[in-house]
Design an enzyme around this catalytic site. Structure first.
Site, PDB file in Angstrom:
ATOM      1  N   ASP A  62       0.800  -1.182   0.052  1.00 47.88           N
ATOM      2  CA  ASP A  62      -0.078   0.047   0.286  1.00 47.88           C
ATOM      3  C   ASP A  62       0.870   1.181  -0.091  1.00 47.88           C
ATOM      4  OD1 ASP A  62      -1.798  -1.995   0.516  1.00 47.88           O
ATOM      5  OD2 ASP A  62      -2.719  -0.821   2.118  1.00 47.88           O
ATOM      6  N   GLU A 288     -11.733  -1.215   1.435  1.00 44.64           N
ATOM      7  CA  GLU A 288     -10.251  -0.858   2.089  1.00 44.64           C
ATOM      8  C   GLU A 288      -9.835   0.449   1.302  1.00 44.64           C
ATOM      9  OE1 GLU A 288      -8.060  -4.421   3.184  1.00 44.64           O
ATOM     10  OE2 GLU A 288      -8.426  -4.918   0.900  1.00 44.64           O
TER      11      GLU A 288
HETATM   12  C1  FRU Z   1      -4.925  -3.140   1.474  1.00 45.81           C
HETATM   13  C2  FRU Z   1      -4.854  -3.609   2.998  1.00 45.81           C
HETATM   14  C3  FRU Z   1      -5.088  -2.364   3.933  1.00 45.81           C
HETATM   15  C4  FRU Z   1      -4.220  -2.464   4.926  1.00 45.81           C
HETATM   16  C5  FRU Z   1      -2.758  -3.012   4.519  1.00 45.81           C
HETATM   17  C6  FRU Z   1      -2.416  -4.128   5.501  1.00 45.81           C
HETATM   18  O1  FRU Z   1      -4.032  -3.760   0.773  1.00 45.81           O
HETATM   19  O2  FRU Z   1      -5.347  -4.534   3.444  1.00 45.81           O
HETATM   20  O3  FRU Z   1      -6.470  -2.126   4.059  1.00 45.81           O
HETATM   21  O4  FRU Z   1      -4.005  -1.093   5.684  1.00 45.81           O
HETATM   22  O5  FRU Z   1      -3.085  -3.803   3.383  1.00 45.81           O
HETATM   23  O6  FRU Z   1      -1.107  -4.593   5.156  1.00 45.81           O
END
Ligand code: FRU
Length: 444
Positions: A62, A288
């Site tokens: 991310d 997300e």
């Molecule tokens: C998206 C996610 C986010 C979270 C992160 C955890 O890829 O699931 O929602 O903050 O990755 O690694």
């Protein structure tokens, strides 16, 4: 340049709160989700090696740019753009990276050639046993950094509580590069209340995955009011939601929402939880990394979601891993899915897990990372059972090609271009049209 009046919580909080008085969340319904289709307009090209990697020693996933308060990409003294990302050492098995995530940063003069800057916070400063996604903006030389503190610092086994945290520090930037320093002690600023947003405890009675995370700072250009958006689940005990007749009973565990909180003080430490902007009961458990872009007076709300988080029984089937988008006429308007079902970007159907965590910037360029590529039909569940060597060899852990999206007046979208891997544009927010009434009210 100051395009609109500042938000002064003392003066503006009540006015901003009133705008949410009778607010109810928009719904992403099963009927809408059943209109999701993969088309040439939303599908990306297949990614395969060789591709450039942003870091020699870290997986990254991310990502989010350092912005100005209005969401434009910040350009720091010395000419630097900054990109933050979740990171883990490349020795960590890709599926285990979430358990050890740290926020790292990269900086670049052209938004294309990135220099690795290191971790953002000194070890031991951050809350949680690991840090998940967030957002950050710079004002003068202060950085306001919002992130997800997952688990508890020092825990011996990973736990899944998620709290939204703030870190404020100083940006030091010149021709030589970018550093962050003088961090004040981090603070938890948002936790679920169990009514509007589900607590971890409420989620333990069932369901597939839990969320209270991914804070995204948003200043509404129409009102000046300042908010955080985040990913949540509808408050209440998991499994108690009533989906009504004709829906598979297991769908009641799917209650994703896009939360919002209003700023209450000038230190960014106090926030008021408000009713969610959007909810997806009986449709999807995961919304997300929610984020908002205002363009031409329209509010585009984007979120990432997975195939496995769609509720059971959707016809013709669950939507794919993808970027989903919704549009409304105002912040609290009725959000309706773009393209009918919401799907805006997805992977090539033969490689459905090759990229994820799409983030749309104000110029409608889209960042994402390379996830599991070249699986040739192996399902994501099966990958986890294959030898470590296979898992390492098929994980990208670096930035995918940046996409250019176009949105048409009839609320359809199209990927019109693919730029280089990990290109961060100067992405400027369109100059906001000041709400006259509000502007006359303020004295600065
Ligand atoms: C998206 C996610 C986010 C979270 C992160 C955890 O890829 O699931 O929602 O903050 O990755 O690694």
């Amino acid at each position: 340049i100051r395009n609109f009046c500042g938000y002064d919580p003392e003066r503006d909080f009540e006015r901003c709160l009133r705008a949410h008085e009778d607010a109810v969340p928009s719904n992403w319904t099963r009927a809408q989700a059943e209109r999701i289709r993969i088309t040439p307009d939303n599908v990306t090209t297949e990614i395969n090696e060789p591709f450039p990697r942003i870091s020699p020693d870290l997986w990254i996933w991310d990502m989010w740019p350092l912005t100005e308060k209005d969401g434009s990409t910040a350009v720091l003294p010395g000419g630097w753009r900054v990109l933050f990302a979740l990171t883990a050492p490349k020795s960590v098995l890709p599926g285990k990276r979430h358990d050890v995530a740290r926020i790292g940063y990269f900086y670049s003069k052209n938004g294309n050639d990135w220099i690795q800057g290191g971790t953002v916070f000194p070890e031991g400063d951050a809350l949680g046993s690991r840090q998940w996604a967030g957002s950050a903006f710079v004002e003068d030389d202060t950085i306001n950094f919002f992130y997800t503190a997952t688990g508890r610092r020092g825990e011996s086994q990973v736990t899944y509580e998620q709290r939204i945290a703030l870190a404020r520090g100083r940006v030091i930037s010149d021709l030589n590069g970018v550093l962050f320093d003088d961090w004040a002690p981090h603070q938890v600023i948002l936790e679920p209340d169990g009514v509007l947003y589900q607590t971890l405890e409420q989620s333990l009675s069932g369901g597939i995955i839990y969320a209270f995370r991914d804070p995204f700072f948003f200043k509404d250009p129409a009102s000046g009011c300042e908010y955080l958006l985040f990913e949540g689940n509808i408050g209440g005990v998991a499994g108690e939601f009533d989906c009504g007749p004709g829906v598979p009973p297991e769908a009641r565990f799917y209650t994703g929402n896009i939360g919002i909180a209003l700023l209450r003080n000038e230190d960014f430490t106090e926030w008021e939880l408000l009713p969610a902007l959007l909810q997806a009961p009986c449709t999807n458990q995961q919304t997300e990394r929610p984020h908002l872009i205002v363009n031409g007076g329209r509010y585009y709300l984007f979120t990432d979601s997975h195939q496995f988080t769609f509720a059971p029984g959707l016809v013709p089937g669950p939507g794919p891993d993808g970027l989903y988008g919704f549009v409304a006429g105002s912040l609290r308007g009725n959000y309706t899915p773009l393209n009918g079902g919401g799907l805006v970007v997805t992977n090539a159907p033969q490689e459905p897990f090759q990229a994820y965590s799409w983030l749309v910037l104000p110029d409608f360029t889209v960042l994402s990372f390379i996830d599991n590529f070249n699986l040739q039909g192996i399902s994501i569940e099966e990958v986890g059972l294959l030898p470590d060597e296979f898992q390492f060899a098929h994980f990208g852990g670096t930035l995918a090609p940046t996409l250019q999206l176009k949105i048409f007046p009839n609320n359809t979208t199209k990927i019109v271009n693919e730029l280089g891997y990990g290109v961060l544009t100067l992405s400027q927010t369109e100059s906001p049209k000041c709400n006259q009434q509000f502007c006359n009210e303020c004295d600065d």
